[in-house]
Design a protein around this motif. Structure first.
Motif, PDB file in Angstrom:
ATOM      1  N   VAL A 176      43.339 -78.771-100.305  1.00  0.00           N
ATOM      2  CA  VAL A 176      43.518 -78.747 -98.848  1.00  0.00           C
ATOM      3  C   VAL A 176      42.860 -79.968 -98.231  1.00  0.00           C
ATOM      4  CG1 VAL A 176      42.902 -77.525 -96.734  1.00  0.00           C
ATOM      5  CG2 VAL A 176      43.713 -76.234 -98.724  1.00  0.00           C
ATOM      6  N   PHE A 177      41.649 -80.253 -98.655  1.00  0.00           N
ATOM      7  CA  PHE A 177      40.894 -81.387 -98.130  1.00  0.00           C
ATOM      8  C   PHE A 177      41.668 -82.699 -98.321  1.00  0.00           C
ATOM      9  CE2 PHE A 177      37.690 -84.726 -99.297  1.00  0.00           C
ATOM     10  CZ  PHE A 177      37.214 -84.966 -98.017  1.00  0.00           C
ATOM     11  N   ALA A 178      42.206 -82.914 -99.500  1.00  0.00           N
ATOM     12  CA  ALA A 178      42.893 -84.164 -99.807  1.00  0.00           C
ATOM     13  C   ALA A 178      44.184 -84.321 -99.011  1.00  0.00           C
ATOM     14  CB  ALA A 178      43.192 -84.238-101.300  1.00  0.00           C
ATOM     15  N   LYS A 179      44.763 -83.216 -98.533  1.00  0.00           N
ATOM     16  CA  LYS A 179      46.016 -83.281 -97.775  1.00  0.00           C
ATOM     17  C   LYS A 179      45.806 -83.527 -96.286  1.00  0.00           C
ATOM     18  CE  LYS A 179      50.047 -81.240 -99.894  1.00  0.00           C
ATOM     19  NZ  LYS A 179      51.222 -80.430 -99.550  1.00  0.00           N
ATOM     20  N   LEU A 180      44.576 -83.490 -95.816  1.00  0.00           N
ATOM     21  CA  LEU A 180      44.328 -83.708 -94.398  1.00  0.00           C
ATOM     22  C   LEU A 180      44.642 -85.162 -94.024  1.00  0.00           C
ATOM     23  CD1 LEU A 180      40.989 -81.709 -94.008  1.00  0.00           C
ATOM     24  CD2 LEU A 180      43.275 -81.038 -93.243  1.00  0.00           C
ATOM     25  N   PRO A 181      45.040 -85.422 -92.780  1.00  0.00           N
ATOM     26  CA  PRO A 181      45.404 -86.789 -92.378  1.00  0.00           C
ATOM     27  C   PRO A 181      44.270 -87.788 -92.563  1.00  0.00           C
ATOM     28  CG  PRO A 181      46.105 -85.180 -90.727  1.00  0.00           C
ATOM     29  CD  PRO A 181      45.266 -84.435 -91.707  1.00  0.00           C
ATOM     30  N   ASP A 182      43.049 -87.379 -92.264  1.00  0.00           N
ATOM     31  CA  ASP A 182      41.886 -88.258 -92.407  1.00  0.00           C
ATOM     32  C   ASP A 182      40.733 -87.452 -93.001  1.00  0.00           C
ATOM     33  OD1 ASP A 182      39.969 -90.215 -92.275  1.00  0.00           O
ATOM     34  OD2 ASP A 182      39.655 -90.038 -90.115  1.00  0.00           O
ATOM     35  N   PRO A 183      40.742 -87.229 -94.304  1.00  0.00           N
ATOM     36  CA  PRO A 183      39.720 -86.380 -94.920  1.00  0.00           C
ATOM     37  C   PRO A 183      38.288 -86.847 -94.648  1.00  0.00           C
ATOM     38  CG  PRO A 183      41.495 -86.815 -96.470  1.00  0.00           C
ATOM     39  CD  PRO A 183      41.719 -87.725 -95.297  1.00  0.00           C
ATOM     40  N   ALA A 184      38.077 -88.159 -94.564  1.00  0.00           N
ATOM     41  CA  ALA A 184      36.718 -88.683 -94.372  1.00  0.00           C
ATOM     42  C   ALA A 184      36.105 -88.224 -93.054  1.00  0.00           C
ATOM     43  CB  ALA A 184      36.737 -90.203 -94.444  1.00  0.00           C
ATOM     44  N   ALA A 185      36.941 -87.750 -92.127  1.00  0.00           N
ATOM     45  CA  ALA A 185      36.428 -87.271 -90.839  1.00  0.00           C
ATOM     46  C   ALA A 185      35.564 -86.028 -90.999  1.00  0.00           C
ATOM     47  CB  ALA A 185      37.585 -86.982 -89.887  1.00  0.00           C
ATOM     48  N   VAL A 186      35.569 -85.428 -92.180  1.00  0.00           N
ATOM     49  CA  VAL A 186      34.750 -84.241 -92.413  1.00  0.00           C
ATOM     50  C   VAL A 186      33.257 -84.541 -92.240  1.00  0.00           C
ATOM     51  CG1 VAL A 186      34.391 -84.539 -94.902  1.00  0.00           C
ATOM     52  CG2 VAL A 186      34.533 -82.229 -93.946  1.00  0.00           C
ATOM     53  N   LEU A 187      32.893 -85.802 -92.375  1.00  0.00           N
ATOM     54  CA  LEU A 187      31.485 -86.177 -92.219  1.00  0.00           C
ATOM     55  C   LEU A 187      30.972 -85.936 -90.806  1.00  0.00           C
ATOM     56  CD1 LEU A 187      31.470 -89.505 -94.293  1.00  0.00           C
ATOM     57  CD2 LEU A 187      30.812 -87.203 -95.034  1.00  0.00           C
ATOM     58  N   LYS A 188      31.883 -85.720 -89.867  1.00  0.00           N
ATOM     59  CA  LYS A 188      31.501 -85.424 -88.490  1.00  0.00           C
ATOM     60  C   LYS A 188      31.140 -83.947 -88.301  1.00  0.00           C
ATOM     61  CE  LYS A 188      34.739 -88.914 -86.723  1.00  0.00           C
ATOM     62  NZ  LYS A 188      35.966 -89.127 -85.903  1.00  0.00           N
ATOM     63  N   TYR A 189      31.255 -83.152 -89.379  1.00  0.00           N
ATOM     64  CA  TYR A 189      31.048 -81.708 -89.264  1.00  0.00           C
ATOM     65  C   TYR A 189      29.933 -81.211 -90.192  1.00  0.00           C
ATOM     66  CZ  TYR A 189      35.532 -81.845 -86.837  1.00  0.00           C
ATOM     67  OH  TYR A 189      36.560 -82.131 -85.968  1.00  0.00           O
ATOM     68  N   PRO A 190      28.731 -81.782 -90.081  1.00  0.00           N
ATOM     69  CA  PRO A 190      27.623 -81.245 -90.895  1.00  0.00           C
ATOM     70  C   PRO A 190      27.270 -79.834 -90.432  1.00  0.00           C
ATOM     71  CG  PRO A 190      26.787 -82.778 -89.257  1.00  0.00           C
ATOM     72  CD  PRO A 190      28.284 -82.859 -89.173  1.00  0.00           C
ATOM     73  N   GLN A 191      26.795 -79.019 -91.358  1.00  0.00           N
ATOM     74  CA  GLN A 191      26.493 -77.628 -91.049  1.00  0.00           C
ATOM     75  C   GLN A 191      24.995 -77.373 -91.003  1.00  0.00           C
ATOM     76  OE1 GLN A 191      29.108 -74.602 -92.983  1.00  0.00           O
ATOM     77  NE2 GLN A 191      29.461 -76.231 -94.453  1.00  0.00           N
ATOM     78  N   GLU A 192      24.621 -76.395 -90.185  1.00  0.00           N
ATOM     79  CA  GLU A 192      23.251 -75.906 -90.157  1.00  0.00           C
ATOM     80  C   GLU A 192      23.252 -74.503 -90.733  1.00  0.00           C
ATOM     81  OE1 GLU A 192      20.392 -77.253 -89.361  1.00  0.00           O
ATOM     82  OE2 GLU A 192      21.320 -79.200 -88.895  1.00  0.00           O
ATOM     83  N   PRO A 193      22.375 -74.212 -91.702  1.00  0.00           N
ATOM     84  CA  PRO A 193      22.324 -72.850 -92.256  1.00  0.00           C
ATOM     85  C   PRO A 193      21.925 -71.844 -91.186  1.00  0.00           C
ATOM     86  CG  PRO A 193      21.049 -74.404 -93.591  1.00  0.00           C
ATOM     87  CD  PRO A 193      21.406 -75.112 -92.336  1.00  0.00           C
ATOM     88  N   ARG A 194      22.455 -70.635 -91.317  1.00  0.00           N
ATOM     89  CA  ARG A 194      22.078 -69.555 -90.411  1.00  0.00           C
ATOM     90  C   ARG A 194      21.114 -68.617 -91.121  1.00  0.00           C
ATOM     91  NH1 ARG A 194      27.631 -66.802 -89.354  1.00  0.00           N
ATOM     92  NH2 ARG A 194      27.613 -67.060 -91.608  1.00  0.00           N
ATOM     93  N   SER A 195      20.273 -67.956 -90.345  1.00  0.00           N
ATOM     94  CA  SER A 195      19.383 -66.960 -90.922  1.00  0.00           C
ATOM     95  C   SER A 195      20.199 -65.725 -91.282  1.00  0.00           C
ATOM     96  CB  SER A 195      18.278 -66.584 -89.925  1.00  0.00           C
ATOM     97  OG  SER A 195      17.467 -67.702 -89.652  1.00  0.00           O
ATOM     98  N   LEU A 196      20.019 -65.246 -92.497  1.00  0.00           N
ATOM     99  CA  LEU A 196      20.759 -64.090 -92.966  1.00  0.00           C
ATOM    100  C   LEU A 196      19.894 -62.844 -92.843  1.00  0.00           C
ATOM    101  CD1 LEU A 196      22.287 -65.605 -96.216  1.00  0.00           C
ATOM    102  CD2 LEU A 196      23.422 -65.293 -94.027  1.00  0.00           C
TER     103      LEU A 196
END
Length: 330
Positions: A176-196
């Motif tokens: 799925v990732f490789a089929k996106l128009p601009d896969p490198a744009a994923v770097l704009k979406y860093p995640q923060e862990p949530r408390s479980l």
């Protein structure tokens, strides 16, 4: 730089009343049992993959649902490395110049909790969320699951790669990732862990009322308390009847989000109506189910009203209800 798509599988307590869970509590709600990862180069081509089973040390008995979904049990995990060794293997395989990617926000939170609990010193880069990038690119109103994303991009699953295996899910996510128009744009979406935390439920012992309507309009039903903080909340848009003796609704705690309220009624020999209540944090599936049920019930009532001129008496329906030991429908 290389892109590494990682997926995790984890076990959970068979019961939250077990001695192990009482000892570790919310410090370890899910214990990782598999790391799966796929490595892509700068042209977004798959160049390597790895699957690392992990032998659990706390939740040793695999939850039946987890075993059914992942096909991982004691036999498959026997002799596997424990968490710290598995993380060392994973970090060595990743190399140096890479970024980590996942589908959704669950894996990063489970990974962080396991690393904290086992005091893992491995240094990892931020995990970026492919699901968020996918949702933005395709203007999705709701977060799409991996299977739905594959269908949208016409990616056919492989019969040999079943879902809920960390390596297989990482592989599908990489496609799925490789089929996106601009896969490198994923770097704009860093995640923060949530408390479980374990989603504690507040279940009442039952309270008697003179009628069904009195129970539904009572403060107990209209202002259910949050099971986490105990504060009163307000039921949104009233209750929806699932069947004669079951009603469901939603409310919202300002601190802990949406709540799912389930009411169950029983006609008592003395003529009273016994109401029991179950309140828990609501998932997106819960909210969608209540809203769908509300629409379905409105359509059903409209048809009944057109045919009979009046709606059935809910008190009479309750008296004739066939009670079972089955839980509330999801």
């Amino acid at each position: 730089m290389q892109y590494i798509v990682v997926d995790l599988e984890w076990n959970q307590p068979v019961s939250y009343e077990t001695k192990v869970y009482r000892e570790v509590g919310d410090r370890l709600i899910f214990e990782m049992i598999q790391i799966g990862a796929v490595k892509l180069n700068e042209r977004f081509e798959i160049v390597d993959s790895i699957s690392i089973p992990i032998q659990p040390t706390h939740y040793i008995k695999i939850h039946p649902r987890i075993r059914r979904m992942t096909q991982l049990g004691p036999e498959e995990l026997a002799g596997a490395p424990q968490f710290l060794e598995a993380m060392d293997q994973f970090a060595a395989w990743c190399g140096e110049d890479y970024t980590l990617l996942t589908w959704g926000c669950d894996d990063v939170s489970v990974l962080k909790q396991n690393m904290d609990f086992f005091q893992c010193k491995v240094q990892l880069p931020p995990l970026c969320d492919i699901q968020r990038l996918f949702s933005d690119v395709y203007k999705c109103k709701d977060r799409k699951g991996l299977k739905a994303a594959m269908e949208m991009l016409e990616i056919e699953p492989d019969a040999a790669r079943y879902f809920h295996n960390a390596l297989h899910d990482a592989y599908y996510t990489a496609l799925v990732f490789a089929k996106l128009p601009d896969p490198a744009a994923v770097l704009k979406y860093p995640q923060e862990p949530r408390s479980l935390i374990h989603q504690r439920h507040e279940k009442s012992k039952g309270e008697a009322f003179d009628s069904l309507m009195e129970a539904l309009e009572s403060e107990k039903a209209q202002k259910p308390r949050c099971p986490v903080c105990g504060k009163q909340t307000e039921v949104e848009n009233g209750y929806v009847k699932q069947c004669a003796d079951k009603y469901i609704g939603l409310s919202k705690c300002p601190h802990h989000g949406s709540l799912m309220i389930r009411l169950r009624f029983r006609a008592m020999p003395d003529g009273k109506r016994l109401m029991t209540m179950n309140v828990a944090k609501a998932t997106a599936v819960n909210r969608a189910y209540v809203n769908t049920k509300r629409i379905q019930m409105a359509e059903k009532q409209a048809r009944y009203l057109a045919e009979h001129g009046q709606l059935p008496d809910p008190e009479e329906e309750l008296l004739n209800a066939e009670r079972t030991s089955m839980p509330f429908e999801e």
